[in-house]
Scaffold this motif. Sequence first.
Motif, PDB file in Angstrom:
ATOM      1  N   VAL A 376     -43.925 -21.067 -23.376  1.00 19.58           N
ATOM      2  CA  VAL A 376     -45.000 -20.915 -24.316  1.00 19.58           C
ATOM      3  C   VAL A 376     -44.201 -22.287 -25.525  1.00 19.58           C
ATOM      4  O   VAL A 376     -45.025 -22.761 -26.692  1.00 19.58           O
ATOM      5  N   ILE A 410     -50.823 -22.696 -22.922  1.00 18.84           N
ATOM      6  CA  ILE A 410     -50.811 -21.531 -23.329  1.00 18.84           C
ATOM      7  C   ILE A 410     -51.414 -19.839 -21.815  1.00 18.84           C
ATOM      8  O   ILE A 410     -50.253 -19.223 -22.104  1.00 18.84           O
ATOM      9  N   GLU A 414     -49.272 -16.843 -20.715  1.00 17.83           N
ATOM     10  CA  GLU A 414     -49.116 -15.785 -21.377  1.00 17.83           C
ATOM     11  C   GLU A 414     -49.178 -15.223 -20.229  1.00 17.83           C
ATOM     12  O   GLU A 414     -48.612 -13.497 -19.762  1.00 17.83           O
TER      13      GLU A 414
END
Length: 419
Positions: A376, A410, A414
Amino acid sequence: MKKRFVLWTAVLFPIYAFLVYLYLFHMAGTGVPAAYQGTAADPSTFMTAKELELSQEFSRYKDFLFFIGIPLEALIYLSVLVFGLSPIFKRFGEGVSRFSIIKIPIYVLLLSAFTWILTFPIDYAERKLSVTYGISTQSFSSWMQDLLLSFWIGTLIMIILITVLYSLMKRFTKRWWLYAWVLLIPFFVFMMYIQPVVIDPLYNDFSRLNDPVLEEKILNLADEADIPAERVYQVNMSEETNAMNAYVNGIGSNLRIVLWDTTLNNLKDKEVLFIMAHEIGHYVMDHLYLNLAAVILSSLIGLYIAYRVLHVVIRKWGAGWGVKHVADISSLPALFIILSLLSFASSPAELAISRSAEKAADQYAIEMTEDPQAAVGSFQKLTVNGLSDVNPPALVKFFRYGHPTMMDRISMLEEYKEK
């Protein structure tokens, strides 16, 4: 024909440019979907308000120049035909020599130089934009040197290809497209082989990674993936750009793992390892070879369609352009227009396939490194560093993005963290 061409161009091109402007600057949404607000994919969580503003401006201007440039080259080639410049270029070559091995290269050089000059304002505007927003750090003289180098390399390659192609056209009127495709296959493989060791070093200096500890970690990843690499290269890009990049290219003994020095300067070791694992993923999943196979297949389809369409175009408009027949070198601008249209029409499908491959490489990298936090962080820094738009307009993504958007990438990480 000349008056109609000028009139239609003068009317339609400004209308097209205005519609592109309206879409990019006033109609396309720039917000973050509610589902992503407050997450690591939300740029407001890792970018300042000023960085957000600059990324929106930079992306919109850059996309505007891209869409403006799409029809420009085709219009230039069409103007060469309509205003009779193509036969003039041909006669100039014939005045130098009656042999095709001389007159065809002269024609290609004249056409390439004419196109290069007329598209230079777009190239300069893109460079000026990158400098203004702090992406490019390259001096004008260095930029011009690279631009001219690209022109001469591209023109030299084009001269070889076009000389062979039009020789085949003259000899095999109905099968030239097939024989040309057969000859292109070893050419594509050869270019892929020499790219890392011959062409790339013409632009930048390559050296062994100056961090032996990090190099060992990267080589361990490569060894785990059965990549035959003995060293990692770094390339000096900080004199030209603030953007970051890394890649694995080449085939066989010429395969290279390469890191830009800007990547090394801005990312932590764990973040660099994730980026390299992503590039290694492309190699492991044979994306380099699949891409080569796709290029070979698409070139077969493209050449056959061009063969069919070019005959129709020259039969209908050739006399008005001063083009006698398909194998006449004066028909080259028409062939370029057809190939440009085919390339544009196929680009959304090619980009969609590319996005799928990039997503697979992301998944491979996170499973290999098992460090979602570093992953990330690397994407967030890439976004800030390149002033990237994490959520571009739909048409921009459709026609420009060979990678998933940063928001998509991203958010995938997650989800992995949650699992």
